[in-house]
Design a protein around this motif. Sequence first.
Motif, PDB file in Angstrom:
ATOM      1  N   GLU A 291       1.069  -1.407   0.002  1.00 32.65           N
ATOM      2  CA  GLU A 291       0.010   0.101   0.025  1.00 32.65           C
ATOM      3  C   GLU A 291       0.870   1.211  -0.312  1.00 32.65           C
ATOM      4  OE1 GLU A 291      -3.505  -0.130  -0.194  1.00 32.65           O
ATOM      5  OE2 GLU A 291      -2.846  -2.176  -0.646  1.00 32.65           O
TER       6      GLU A 291
ATOM      7  N   LYS B 234       2.193   2.081  -3.444  1.00 33.72           N
ATOM      8  CA  LYS B 234       0.860   2.553  -4.254  1.00 33.72           C
ATOM      9  C   LYS B 234       0.852   4.031  -4.259  1.00 33.72           C
ATOM     10  CE  LYS B 234      -1.894  -1.566  -4.226  1.00 33.72           C
ATOM     11  NZ  LYS B 234      -3.308  -2.011  -4.232  1.00 33.72           N
TER      12      LYS B 234
ATOM     13  N   GLU C 215       2.543  -1.513 -13.514  1.00 30.71           N
ATOM     14  CA  GLU C 215       2.628  -2.984 -13.080  1.00 30.71           C
ATOM     15  C   GLU C 215       3.334  -2.891 -11.465  1.00 30.71           C
ATOM     16  OE1 GLU C 215       3.822  -5.733 -15.705  1.00 30.71           O
ATOM     17  OE2 GLU C 215       1.614  -5.862 -16.730  1.00 30.71           O
TER      18      GLU C 215
ATOM     19  N   LEU D 261       1.232  -8.126  -8.235  1.00 34.80           N
ATOM     20  CA  LEU D 261       0.302  -7.642  -7.093  1.00 34.80           C
ATOM     21  C   LEU D 261      -0.852  -6.918  -7.543  1.00 34.80           C
ATOM     22  CD1 LEU D 261       3.082  -7.161  -4.454  1.00 34.80           C
ATOM     23  CD2 LEU D 261       1.776  -9.219  -4.889  1.00 34.80           C
ATOM     24  N   ASP D 262      -0.698  -5.851  -8.491  1.00 38.78           N
ATOM     25  CA  ASP D 262      -1.788  -4.999  -8.874  1.00 38.78           C
ATOM     26  C   ASP D 262      -1.190  -4.201 -10.011  1.00 38.78           C
ATOM     27  OD1 ASP D 262      -4.165  -3.566  -8.729  1.00 38.78           O
ATOM     28  OD2 ASP D 262      -4.084  -2.649  -6.748  1.00 38.78           O
ATOM     29  N   CYS D 263      -2.355  -3.472 -10.990  1.00 38.26           N
ATOM     30  CA  CYS D 263      -2.083  -2.729 -11.962  1.00 38.26           C
ATOM     31  C   CYS D 263      -2.677  -1.293 -11.805  1.00 38.26           C
ATOM     32  CB  CYS D 263      -2.502  -3.213 -13.534  1.00 38.26           C
ATOM     33  SG  CYS D 263      -1.729  -4.792 -13.765  1.00 38.26           S
ATOM     34  N   CYS D 264      -2.168  -0.064 -12.448  1.00 36.82           N
ATOM     35  CA  CYS D 264      -2.579   1.113 -12.357  1.00 36.82           C
ATOM     36  C   CYS D 264      -2.698   1.597 -13.819  1.00 36.82           C
ATOM     37  CB  CYS D 264      -1.917   1.779 -11.466  1.00 36.82           C
ATOM     38  SG  CYS D 264      -0.360   2.244 -11.948  1.00 36.82           S
TER      39      CYS D 264
ATOM     40  N   ARG E 194      -6.091   0.668   0.381  1.00 35.90           N
ATOM     41  CA  ARG E 194      -6.614   0.478   1.782  1.00 35.90           C
ATOM     42  C   ARG E 194      -6.375   1.780   2.520  1.00 35.90           C
ATOM     43  NH1 ARG E 194      -5.258  -4.574   0.316  1.00 35.90           N
ATOM     44  NH2 ARG E 194      -3.507  -4.636   1.986  1.00 35.90           N
TER      45      ARG E 194
ATOM     46  N   TRP F 139      -5.809   2.334  -9.060  1.00 36.89           N
ATOM     47  CA  TRP F 139      -5.245   1.075  -8.802  1.00 36.89           C
ATOM     48  C   TRP F 139      -6.451   0.085  -9.053  1.00 36.89           C
ATOM     49  CZ3 TRP F 139      -0.156  -0.215  -8.623  1.00 36.89           C
ATOM     50  CH2 TRP F 139       0.594   0.796  -8.546  1.00 36.89           C
ATOM     51  N   ASP F 140      -6.328  -1.135  -9.711  1.00 29.40           N
ATOM     52  CA  ASP F 140      -7.353  -2.021  -9.879  1.00 29.40           C
ATOM     53  C   ASP F 140      -7.691  -2.462  -8.532  1.00 29.40           C
ATOM     54  OD1 ASP F 140      -6.832  -1.700 -12.576  1.00 29.40           O
ATOM     55  OD2 ASP F 140      -5.964  -3.649 -12.874  1.00 29.40           O
ATOM     56  N   LYS F 141      -6.865  -2.703  -7.642  1.00 28.23           N
ATOM     57  CA  LYS F 141      -7.415  -3.370  -6.578  1.00 28.23           C
ATOM     58  C   LYS F 141      -7.634  -2.037  -5.367  1.00 28.23           C
ATOM     59  CE  LYS F 141      -5.047  -7.706  -6.891  1.00 28.23           C
ATOM     60  NZ  LYS F 141      -4.179  -8.785  -6.489  1.00 28.23           N
ATOM     61  N   GLY F 142      -7.616  -1.034  -5.695  1.00 28.96           N
ATOM     62  CA  GLY F 142      -7.739  -0.084  -4.862  1.00 28.96           C
ATOM     63  C   GLY F 142      -6.666   0.601  -3.812  1.00 28.96           C
TER      64      GLY F 142
END
Length: 267
Positions: free
Chosen positions: A26, A29, A200, A213-216, A231, A226-229
């Motif tokens: 996090e 990100k 990525e 882990l995630d993409c933006c 938190r 971000w795809d998963k936001g």
Amino acid sequence: YLQRLTDSWRCMDLLHAAGAASDPVERLKLVVAFAVGGMRQQVSCDKPFNPILGETLQGSFACGCSVFAEQVSHHPPVSCWQLLDHNGQFQYSGSSCWSATFAGNSVKGSQTGDSRLRCASDGAVITWSLPSIHISGVLFGDRVVKYHDIIVFSDRQNGLRCELFIDIDAPSKRKGLVNRIIGKARHSRSKAGPDQVVGELVRLVPGGGEVLLDCCSGSWLSELAWDKGVRSVIMPSASHATPNPAQTATAAAGTQRAAAVDEDAGS
């Protein structure tokens, strides 16, 4: 000149959120959002003064962070800075060196040097590079400013890396045509355009492997999602990387002292 350098740090709420985050993923990100949110501030129409060797700046933001900067070289122009959190949660430092290449009616500006964010919670250091900028219409025609580069964010202690592609259709010395096509296929939400950003975030595993882990995706002019936001608890405006402070400066005895004051962009 050094005051203009701090213009790209307008999203201080994101930096504070990153310093307070306990999850390294996090936190990275938030650092990516902080870097992207400041890019639009670098391309304002304000003309900076020619940097002077030995020029210094010291001051503070309304949030309590202290900033120190110095022009340590004139040819090539090299600026160094250090931003200290008043609560001791993070230390942001780095250097930047500008070089320009002229090609008729256009100019390409390259920035070398790294930005570093040291987090007090676990001692991790996040580093990232600075993007190149291209300006066309310098002598005639419409003046267009765009970024085209790959920014690499790295957290070696936690084995994390994020590659951020800016203008994936533009030629790049670090990525070939095949990689650009693969990048566009992975990020279906992105559209071709000089202001588009896709990225990525991966975890590095032993043996040279990577775990996605995630993409933006988004635009350095408006927002980054971000795809998963995310938190972490941050200001609503910060989640879209919109700048909110305004800066004023006074000069005395060759030393510039800047004070940043918050203003609510939504009111």
